[in-house]
Design an enzyme around this catalytic site. Sequence first.
Site, PDB file in Angstrom:
ATOM      1  CE  LYS A 175      22.150   3.069  25.415  1.00 23.56           C
ATOM      2  NZ  LYS A 175      22.235   4.204  24.483  1.00 23.56           N
ATOM      3  CG  HIS A 294      16.393   6.955  17.345  1.00 16.20           C
ATOM      4  ND1 HIS A 294      16.967   8.208  17.349  1.00 16.20           N
ATOM      5  CD2 HIS A 294      16.688   6.413  18.553  1.00 16.20           C
ATOM      6  CE1 HIS A 294      17.572   8.411  18.511  1.00 16.20           C
ATOM      7  NE2 HIS A 294      17.416   7.345  19.259  1.00 16.20           N
TER       8      HIS A 294
END
EC number: 4.1.1.39
Length: 477
Positions: A175, A294
């Site tokens: 992140k 994902h």
Amino acid sequence: MSPQTETKASVGFKAGVKEYKLTYYTPEYQTKDTDILAAFRVTPQPGVPPEEAGAAVAAESSTGTWTTVWTDGLTSLDRYKGRCYRIERVVGEKDQYIAYVAYPLDLFEEGSVTNMFTSIVGNVFGFKALRALRLEDLRIPPAYVKTFQGPPHGIQVERDKLNKYGRPLLGCTIKPKLGLSAKNYGRAVYECLRGGLDFTKDDENVNSQPFMRWRDRFLFCAEALYKAQAETGEIKGHYLNATAGTCEEMIKRAVFARELGVPIVMHDYLTGGFTANTSLAHYCRDNGLLLHIHRAMHAVIDRQKNHGIHFRVLAKALRMSGGDHIHSGTVVGKLEGERDITLGFVDLLRDDFVEQDRSRGIYFTQDWVSLPGVLPVASGGIHVWHMPALTEIFGDDSVLQFGGGTLGHPWGNPPGAVANRVALEACVKARNEGRDLAQEGNEIIREACKWSPELAAACEVWKEIVFNFAAVDVLDK
């Protein structure tokens, strides 16, 4: 003229519109071991009988159309049609029914999830006679399972490649997910792996944007994991997202990852598509790459209880198409996931044989024969206080992935990774000693804090962070 054609010609053709239930509702039908079985949650329009609604689903997802056509006489509808063979009312819901449909195996191309879904969940979901429709579960017969390669490697082969046993694997999503340069991104990867994590991860929407092109990211991440491996003596990995605008570009990125010698790549299987995913899974099997999956976009499809496709179906489809990991929800984090439902499809991902169990939302017994298993990935809003629950819920064969729960540590990325590794090792040790993680989890974490200042700092930061929202998709009671 063949006998079959003679028989059909003798019946004659009668133009017009017939009720679907006259042809496609067959409660006397005995299902075959080779049939693909589907459980649909059907909400008919007012005035439409459930038998007609269920038959319409069977027809529109197999051989039927809105009117009788003369070419019906050129084939055997009894051989190829889908059949609604049972309907049951949903307890506690008004005007909702579970319609069970059997499809002959000859309707589907071998080894093609794309073709299977095009038939079963194609046009029928827009059918006007239905207010809503949801595919709750599929039974994939062994005869069809055997036409798929499935996961590139599977759980045991992955553990052997990584030389890691007896505990869940630890990961971290880098992140902020967008905006970092490739070099700063690689730095974060190194710090997390050096601190004790097994994996770091590209976020689902990190592909090849102007601020960080894919080749630069691949190079800096490979350098980071090799440096972390040299310093820790552990095998490390970073999920390099190979998802791209074309299959050719996707494979080009996977080839470059293989040339760098990294152990794993990643794909967004729903936005990328099943054809692309299966192609990448075959490449990974042939070239020794693990494949992380994902599920970006899944909640658009699976979150509403009365319309769409349940994630247990998407999970089964992924196991067939191919992937070694897939995100499965956390039960305790920020994302949707009711415990019994989640554990049901986690078993469908990992186990060779799963019995029907309506208490966990499993409508059919599923035999995967020799298809390798998939590691479920718990990710989304989790931190060190969740570690006992995650270890107890998911067990050893899982990946526990902390993004903000690593990078949000007040002392930086390496201490964040240390805190997660210490918390995991403490939970595994306590479990192996016979302690109850569900009841003693907080105490186990507090004890570990005494000899890990990194964990103590993490516990202080996230001690009041909870996500107490009721799940939207829950079991029928």
